[in-house]
Write a protein that holds these residues in place. Sequence first.
Motif, mmCIF file in Angstrom:
data_model
loop_
_atom_site.group_PDB
_atom_site.id
_atom_site.type_symbol
_atom_site.label_atom_id
_atom_site.label_comp_id
_atom_site.label_asym_id
_atom_site.label_seq_id
_atom_site.Cartn_x
_atom_site.Cartn_y
_atom_site.Cartn_z
ATOM 1 N N ALA A 14 0.831 -1.208 0.000
ATOM 2 C CA ALA A 14 0.000 0.000 0.000
ATOM 3 C C ALA A 14 0.861 1.252 0.000
ATOM 4 C CB ALA A 14 -0.932 -0.014 1.205
ATOM 5 N N LEU A 15 1.947 1.239 0.767
ATOM 6 C CA LEU A 15 2.845 2.393 0.807
ATOM 7 C C LEU A 15 3.578 2.568 -0.515
ATOM 8 C CD1 LEU A 15 4.180 1.960 4.433
ATOM 9 C CD2 LEU A 15 3.021 4.008 3.549
ATOM 10 N N SER A 85 -11.458 -15.194 -1.430
ATOM 11 C CA SER A 85 -10.307 -16.078 -1.272
ATOM 12 C C SER A 85 -9.110 -15.261 -0.798
ATOM 13 C CB SER A 85 -9.967 -16.752 -2.598
ATOM 14 O OG SER A 85 -9.606 -15.776 -3.569
ATOM 15 N N ALA A 86 -8.088 -15.924 -0.284
ATOM 16 C CA ALA A 86 -6.937 -15.223 0.291
ATOM 17 C C ALA A 86 -6.269 -14.258 -0.691
ATOM 18 C CB ALA A 86 -5.936 -16.233 0.832
ATOM 19 N N PRO A 87 -5.949 -14.685 -1.945
ATOM 20 C CA PRO A 87 -5.303 -13.737 -2.861
ATOM 21 C C PRO A 87 -6.171 -12.519 -3.169
ATOM 22 C CG PRO A 87 -5.048 -15.984 -3.640
ATOM 23 C CD PRO A 87 -6.053 -16.029 -2.526
ATOM 24 N N ALA A 88 -7.469 -12.748 -3.393
ATOM 25 C CA ALA A 88 -8.365 -11.640 -3.702
ATOM 26 C C ALA A 88 -8.504 -10.695 -2.511
ATOM 27 C CB ALA A 88 -9.739 -12.167 -4.112
ATOM 28 N N LEU A 89 -8.596 -11.257 -1.313
ATOM 29 C CA LEU A 89 -8.722 -10.438 -0.115
ATOM 30 C C LEU A 89 -7.486 -9.575 0.083
ATOM 31 C CD1 LEU A 89 -10.205 -9.613 2.455
ATOM 32 C CD2 LEU A 89 -9.197 -11.614 3.599
ATOM 33 N N ILE A 90 -6.316 -10.134 -0.150
ATOM 34 C CA ILE A 90 -5.080 -9.366 0.012
ATOM 35 C C ILE A 90 -5.059 -8.181 -0.958
ATOM 36 C CG2 ILE A 90 -2.579 -9.440 -0.347
ATOM 37 C CD1 ILE A 90 -2.639 -12.278 0.806
ATOM 38 N N LEU A 91 -5.487 -8.407 -2.183
ATOM 39 C CA LEU A 91 -5.530 -7.318 -3.167
ATOM 40 C C LEU A 91 -6.498 -6.218 -2.728
ATOM 41 C CD1 LEU A 91 -5.467 -9.256 -6.565
ATOM 42 C CD2 LEU A 91 -3.631 -7.904 -5.544
ATOM 43 N N VAL A 92 -7.653 -6.624 -2.228
ATOM 44 C CA VAL A 92 -8.633 -5.636 -1.755
ATOM 45 C C VAL A 92 -8.068 -4.866 -0.560
ATOM 46 C CG1 VAL A 92 -10.909 -5.337 -0.696
ATOM 47 C CG2 VAL A 92 -10.620 -6.905 -2.625
ATOM 48 N N GLU A 93 -7.406 -5.567 0.352
ATOM 49 C CA GLU A 93 -6.816 -4.905 1.512
ATOM 50 C C GLU A 93 -5.758 -3.886 1.097
ATOM 51 O OE1 GLU A 93 -7.209 -8.252 5.068
ATOM 52 O OE2 GLU A 93 -5.477 -8.288 3.714
ATOM 53 N N ILE A 94 -4.957 -4.234 0.110
ATOM 54 C CA ILE A 94 -3.928 -3.299 -0.364
ATOM 55 C C ILE A 94 -4.578 -2.025 -0.906
ATOM 56 C CG2 ILE A 94 -2.176 -2.930 -2.144
ATOM 57 C CD1 ILE A 94 -1.445 -5.911 -1.849
ATOM 58 N N VAL A 96 -7.613 -0.822 -0.259
ATOM 59 C CA VAL A 96 -8.286 -0.087 0.817
ATOM 60 C C VAL A 96 -7.274 0.692 1.653
ATOM 61 C CG1 VAL A 96 -9.570 -0.348 2.987
ATOM 62 C CG2 VAL A 96 -10.309 -1.569 0.945
ATOM 63 N N LEU A 97 -6.186 0.038 2.034
ATOM 64 C CA LEU A 97 -5.178 0.721 2.837
ATOM 65 C C LEU A 97 -4.511 1.838 2.049
ATOM 66 C CD1 LEU A 97 -3.665 0.964 5.483
ATOM 67 C CD2 LEU A 97 -2.101 -0.830 4.707
ATOM 68 N N TRP A 98 -4.250 1.609 0.774
ATOM 69 C CA TRP A 98 -3.684 2.664 -0.085
ATOM 70 C C TRP A 98 -4.587 3.892 -0.113
ATOM 71 C CZ3 TRP A 98 -5.479 3.046 -5.591
ATOM 72 C CH2 TRP A 98 -4.940 4.171 -6.229
ATOM 73 N N LEU A 177 -10.981 1.073 7.896
ATOM 74 C CA LEU A 177 -12.163 1.776 7.394
ATOM 75 C C LEU A 177 -12.883 2.510 8.515
ATOM 76 C CD1 LEU A 177 -13.610 -0.822 4.860
ATOM 77 C CD2 LEU A 177 -12.653 1.426 4.325
ATOM 78 N N LEU A 178 -13.005 1.859 9.661
ATOM 79 C CA LEU A 178 -13.642 2.499 10.812
ATOM 80 C C LEU A 178 -12.901 3.775 11.196
ATOM 81 C CD1 LEU A 178 -15.575 2.552 13.269
ATOM 82 C CD2 LEU A 178 -13.930 1.068 14.452
ATOM 83 N N HIS A 179 -11.595 3.677 11.367
ATOM 84 C CA HIS A 179 -10.832 4.862 11.783
ATOM 85 C C HIS A 179 -10.889 5.960 10.740
ATOM 86 C CE1 HIS A 179 -7.188 7.384 11.648
ATOM 87 N NE2 HIS A 179 -7.497 7.548 12.923
#
Length: 321
Positions: A14-15, A85-94, A96-98, A177-179
Amino acid sequence: MTSLITSTAVCMAALVLDHLLGEPRRMHPLVGFGKVAIWLEQRLNPRDPKAAWRSAHPLLMGSLAVFTLVAPLVLVSLVLMAVLSAPALILVEIVVLWSALSLRGLREHALAVADPLAAGELPVAREQLARIVSRQTASLDETAVASAATESVLENGADAVFASLFWFLVAGMPGVLLHRAVNTLDAMWGYRNERFLLFGRAAARLDDLLGWVPARLTALTYAVLGRTRRALAAWRTQAPAWDSPNAGPVMAAGAGALGVSLGGPAPYSTGLKQRPHLGEGPAPSAQTVLAAVTLLERGVISWLAVLTVLAFSIYLMTGTV
């Protein structure tokens, strides 16, 4: 549960995206969120005395507004964590955090103030400063412009960088997302005026709660990487006088770490606000703004280094990825 190695990798990715692309230029989710928040606030906190909701208590309406805007984001993120799935979730997390981070954006805004200030172009520096602070900038001198920009980098570094990383590491995508949503609502509604004093209180108090630990970790980071003794002394003796329980430690430690004096009187639309002095040393300059950016960036690198060491230490001890 996501391992620390995976979480650290997501933070790094994300960074990197933030460094390469900056904030999303089009359809930034926080911009869309802000527009919805404006629409809802106008209906739950109307200024028309004849409006249907006018008789309801603004504190209750403000709490309802926070829940209405934030709860769906957290719920959707929990559903995504359950079904992807794990790979898709990791991509979404990246992604979102970005979208929650703003390290490059802070640097760009700071340089937009520091460069003309160093070149003696005070009107341009004032104009750029007005884009990132709420105070009135038209009458500020060079020192006041540098002070405001430095304070903005230090404080927003805690809110838009370190707190986002912290809440992702602690609670994953729902946490960040909450914060970020609550922090945005506090920035929009957390004013102590007639319109928002009660309506914005729920957002302000929840933001104080969510930011308490990240703010102190940020202050500690500034202290360790700067003039440690001065930073800790300023944090201990000056931060309690600041009106924000989280901005006080962050800016006091930051001022001490940089070896400059911040705070003091600042003009706002409501009048001149007398603020406590923070730190000790010479008045800030354009170089101080750049030094604050460097301190923030070194802090992020330090966090990633510590996370990497911890993650691989846990892996070596447990063998768990």
